[in-house]
Design a protein around this motif. Structure first.
Motif, mmCIF file in Angstrom:
data_model
loop_
_atom_site.group_PDB
_atom_site.id
_atom_site.type_symbol
_atom_site.label_atom_id
_atom_site.label_comp_id
_atom_site.label_asym_id
_atom_site.label_seq_id
_atom_site.Cartn_x
_atom_site.Cartn_y
_atom_site.Cartn_z
ATOM 1 N N ARG A 379 0.808 -1.216 0.000
ATOM 2 C CA ARG A 379 0.000 0.000 0.000
ATOM 3 C C ARG A 379 0.843 1.270 0.000
ATOM 4 N N LEU A 380 2.163 1.148 0.090
ATOM 5 C CA LEU A 380 3.000 2.341 0.090
ATOM 6 C C LEU A 380 2.883 3.061 -1.243
ATOM 7 N N PRO A 381 2.678 4.360 -1.251
ATOM 8 C CA PRO A 381 2.591 5.095 -2.522
ATOM 9 C C PRO A 381 3.937 5.116 -3.231
ATOM 10 N N PHE A 382 3.892 5.182 -4.574
ATOM 11 C CA PHE A 382 5.108 5.146 -5.373
ATOM 12 C C PHE A 382 6.001 6.348 -5.107
ATOM 13 N N ASP A 383 5.404 7.513 -4.983
ATOM 14 C CA ASP A 383 6.230 8.700 -4.794
ATOM 15 C C ASP A 383 6.969 8.638 -3.481
ATOM 16 N N ARG A 384 6.379 7.999 -2.473
ATOM 17 C CA ARG A 384 7.087 7.868 -1.197
ATOM 18 C C ARG A 384 8.281 6.935 -1.329
ATOM 19 N N VAL A 385 8.089 5.807 -2.061
ATOM 20 C CA VAL A 385 9.203 4.871 -2.247
ATOM 21 C C VAL A 385 10.304 5.504 -3.082
ATOM 22 N N ALA A 386 9.912 6.236 -4.137
ATOM 23 C CA ALA A 386 10.910 6.836 -5.021
ATOM 24 C C ALA A 386 11.720 7.898 -4.294
ATOM 25 N N VAL A 387 11.029 8.722 -3.504
ATOM 26 C CA VAL A 387 11.748 9.766 -2.767
ATOM 27 C C VAL A 387 12.667 9.141 -1.742
ATOM 28 N N ALA A 388 12.190 8.058 -1.097
ATOM 29 C CA ALA A 388 13.034 7.418 -0.096
ATOM 30 C C ALA A 388 14.255 6.771 -0.742
ATOM 31 N N GLN A 389 14.102 6.284 -1.996
ATOM 32 C CA GLN A 389 15.235 5.660 -2.664
ATOM 33 C C GLN A 389 16.205 6.698 -3.226
ATOM 34 N N GLN A 390 15.793 7.947 -3.374
ATOM 35 C CA GLN A 390 16.639 9.000 -3.908
ATOM 36 C C GLN A 390 16.775 10.111 -2.871
ATOM 37 N N PRO A 391 17.543 9.864 -1.790
ATOM 38 C CA PRO A 391 17.700 10.926 -0.781
ATOM 39 C C PRO A 391 18.453 12.109 -1.368
ATOM 40 N N HIS A 392 18.060 13.299 -0.928
ATOM 41 C CA HIS A 392 18.649 14.529 -1.455
ATOM 42 C C HIS A 392 19.936 14.871 -0.711
ATOM 43 N N LEU A 393 20.908 15.424 -1.487
ATOM 44 C CA LEU A 393 22.148 15.913 -0.898
ATOM 45 C C LEU A 393 21.928 17.288 -0.294
ATOM 46 N N PRO A 394 22.862 17.735 0.521
ATOM 47 C CA PRO A 394 22.691 19.064 1.138
ATOM 48 C C PRO A 394 22.480 20.165 0.128
ATOM 49 N N ASN A 395 23.088 20.081 -1.086
ATOM 50 C CA ASN A 395 22.933 21.161 -2.064
ATOM 51 C C ASN A 395 21.689 21.005 -2.914
ATOM 52 N N GLY A 396 20.864 19.998 -2.608
ATOM 53 C CA GLY A 396 19.600 19.839 -3.319
ATOM 54 C C GLY A 396 19.683 18.935 -4.519
ATOM 55 N N THR A 397 20.905 18.371 -4.861
ATOM 56 C CA THR A 397 21.026 17.493 -6.025
ATOM 57 C C THR A 397 20.875 16.048 -5.586
ATOM 58 N N ALA A 398 20.419 15.233 -6.485
ATOM 59 C CA ALA A 398 20.236 13.816 -6.186
ATOM 60 C C ALA A 398 21.512 13.062 -6.490
ATOM 61 N N PRO A 399 21.900 12.116 -5.664
ATOM 62 C CA PRO A 399 23.130 11.351 -5.913
ATOM 63 C C PRO A 399 22.912 10.357 -7.028
ATOM 64 N N PRO A 400 23.987 9.848 -7.606
ATOM 65 C CA PRO A 400 23.849 8.822 -8.660
ATOM 66 C C PRO A 400 23.212 7.570 -8.104
ATOM 67 N N VAL A 401 22.544 6.856 -9.003
ATOM 68 C CA VAL A 401 21.869 5.633 -8.602
ATOM 69 C C VAL A 401 22.897 4.581 -8.249
#
Length: 559
Positions: A379-401
């Protein structure tokens, strides 16, 4: 490994007394609504009793007859003075109609006991009139019609006999007076015959004239009395079978039984509540435990079962995460209820934020925990899983997969973009030939990451069961970026975050014992957790040196 124990709440943070609140209509109705089974059972008993009475007691049939009462006068064509109700005392007539003579005649005519006839017979007297309405309630139409007609005729017969008796007494009195005067007349006539031509004869003649005049008056009065019509009235309306009314109060008996049973049930519910207090509101939980509220978990009804509101569980998980730090052991405690659903929901919520959670259970509920965790993970929403899998860096950029600096992006032609190029969207986990899109802004669906182990008996991979029913073997279930493992308390050694699905504390002390190594969360089920049990659990925790984080109020039938 040393577990981190919560510092607890200071006395200043604890409530110092019962909170002041306004009692609303909802609070008044909560007790009977919660004990609706008791109220319904007693209301049903009242309805059943009324139905039994209606079925066993014969239906009453009412018939009525009307008698017009007339005054007995010497001249029926001479109007009487005063109003009609003053010419005849209707209260006396009503008493005669229900008197012993009339009732005994009715009982003899219909062959029923006098007491039964007296109880079933009523005589109504309209105000300002000379009407008697006889009303009789019987078992059948024929019985009611016959009895009420007999009652009206019996009254007329009794009243006529009373008038005739009075007339006969007056006639006998007049006859005696006439006989006496006639005797005087004969004596005077003889005196006159013996003393003809004398003064005594003249005196006797004068006396004889007076006696003759008196005799004439007596005969005239007797004639008037003999001519009196002693008819006391007429039966103006006889009872007919078509005019008989069946008793229409049978539904009223049923309604009275239902309402009476409901009232008794509500009183019984309040009486039971006075000796069996339950937690009804958050204020009750604070007053009994003296602990802060971590959150309330609602339940929504789905076909076949009740489901926790995931948002409420996540709020509670955030409150727990704010109070503990890894490594930590949190015992989910209840008094008598089952906290499996709440424990599984908290495990999913904590794992969805990227934590490895170990759920320990020593009560044989591992299978139910796995099912609840899988259901919550799905039941977890997709956007929650995606955001959790792509934590943001301090400067606001996403790290490489997966920690790589180069991402291969599939192109529409089936190739890949060069190294170091910034992709316009997340890489698709599917082959380019299987799924292509010409839209550079299309949303990529990120599948759930498995543990990398093959599906074997007793293990669950990617939400699918492999083989037989799993047991508490510590197998891992991936939930977003985190994971949930289910096992026993022995297998939880060395785990950074342990949720212990404790058995009911009233029958098992293992939950309190494990809480001594960390902390505890008390799950309170609204309208089910008894205040005495909850107060006893809090006292046991404090005696064991445990400082609970707080309590969770679940609004549902189970924890």
């Amino acid at each position: 490994m040393t577990e981190h124990a919560s510092a607890g709440w200071s006395p200043a943070d604890r409530p110092t007394g019962p909170p002041a609140r306004t009692v609303t209509i909802t609070d008044v109705l909560r007790v009977p609504l919660h004990r609706i089974r008791l109220v319904a059972a007693i209301a049903g008993s009242g309805l059943l009793a009324a139905l039994t009475f209606v079925m066993l007691a014969p239906a009453a049939v009412t018939a009525s007859a009307v008698v017009a009462v007339r005054p007995v006068v010497t001249d029926a064509f001479t109007p009487t003075g005063g109003s009609p109700d003053r010419s005849v005392n209707m209260n006396v007539e009503s008493g005669i109609a229900t008197g012993t003579d009339v009732v005994s005649r009715i009982a003899e005519a219909v062959g029923r006991p006098s007491v039964e006839v007296r109880n079933a017979l009523e005589v109504e007297v309209p105000t300002g009139g000379q009407i008697l309405r006889f009303v009789y309630q019987g078992r059948t139409v024929d019985e009611s019609v016959e009895t009420v007609n007999v009652a009206a005729r019996s009254y007329l017969d009794v009243r006529r006999e009373m008038y005739e008796s009075q007339r006969n007494e007056m006639l006998r009195s007049y006859d005696a007076s006439i006989a006496k005067v006639t005797e005087q007349q004969t004596t005077l006539q003889k005196r006159i015959d013996r003393n003809r031509g004398t003064a005594a004869a003249d005196a006797a003649v004068s006396e004889l004239a007076a006696v003759n005049n008196q005799l004439t008056q007596l005969n005239s009065a007797r004639s008037e009395i003999a001519a009196v019509d002693v008819n006391p009235g007429w039966l103006t309306q006889t009872a007919e079978p078509e005019l008989a009314n069946r008793d229409g109060s049978r539904m009223l008996y049923l309604l009275a039984g239902l309402l009476g049973g409901t009232l008794i049930g509500v009183v019984a519910a309040y009486g039971w509540e006075s000796i069996d207090r339950r937690i009804r509101t958050v204020a009750d939980g604070r007053e009994v435990t003296g602990l802060p509220l971590l959150g309330t978990v609602r339940r929504r009804r789905v076909p076949g079962r009740a489901q926790l509101v995931d948002a409420d569980v996540r709020y509670v998980a955030m409150a727990i995460a704010a109070q503990v730090s890894s490594p930590a052991r949190v015992a989910v405690l209840t008094t008598r209820e089952d906290s499996t659903a709440t424990t599984a929901g908290l495990a999913v919520a904590l794992a969805a934020d990227g934590r490895p959670v170990f759920v320990a259970d020593d009560s044989g509920r591992a299978g139910r925990l796995r099912e609840a965790v899988l259901a919550g993970s799905n039941r977890l929403p997709f956007d929650r899983v995606a955001v959790a899998q792509q934590p943001h860096l301090p400067n606001g950029t996403a790290p490489p997969v997966r920690g790589t600096g180069v991402v291969s992006v599939p192109t529409a032609a089936g190739g890949t973009a060069g190294a170091g190029t910034a992709p316009n969207r997340r890489p698709s986990p599917y082959p380019a030939a299987a799924r292509t899109s010409g839209d550079p802004d299309a949303t990529a669906i990120v599948p759930r990451v498995t543990s990398g182990r093959a599906a074997a008996p007793g293990r669950i991979v990617d939400g699918r069961r492999g083989g037989a029913e799993p047991t508490g073997d510590g197998s891992e279930i991936t939930v977003g970026p985190g994971s949930v493992r289910i096992g026993t308390a022995r297998q939880a050694v060395g785990q950074p975050l342990v949720l212990y699905n404790a058995p009911p504390a009233e029958s098992d002390e293992r939950g309190v014992a494990l809480a001594r190594q960390g902390t505890a969360v008390i799950v309170v089920v609204q309208d089910r957790t008894r205040q005495t049990d909850l107060r006893r659990l809090v006292e046991r925790l404090r005696a064991a040196g445990v400082s609970p984080i707080g309590f969770v109020l679940t609004r549902g039938s189970h924890g």
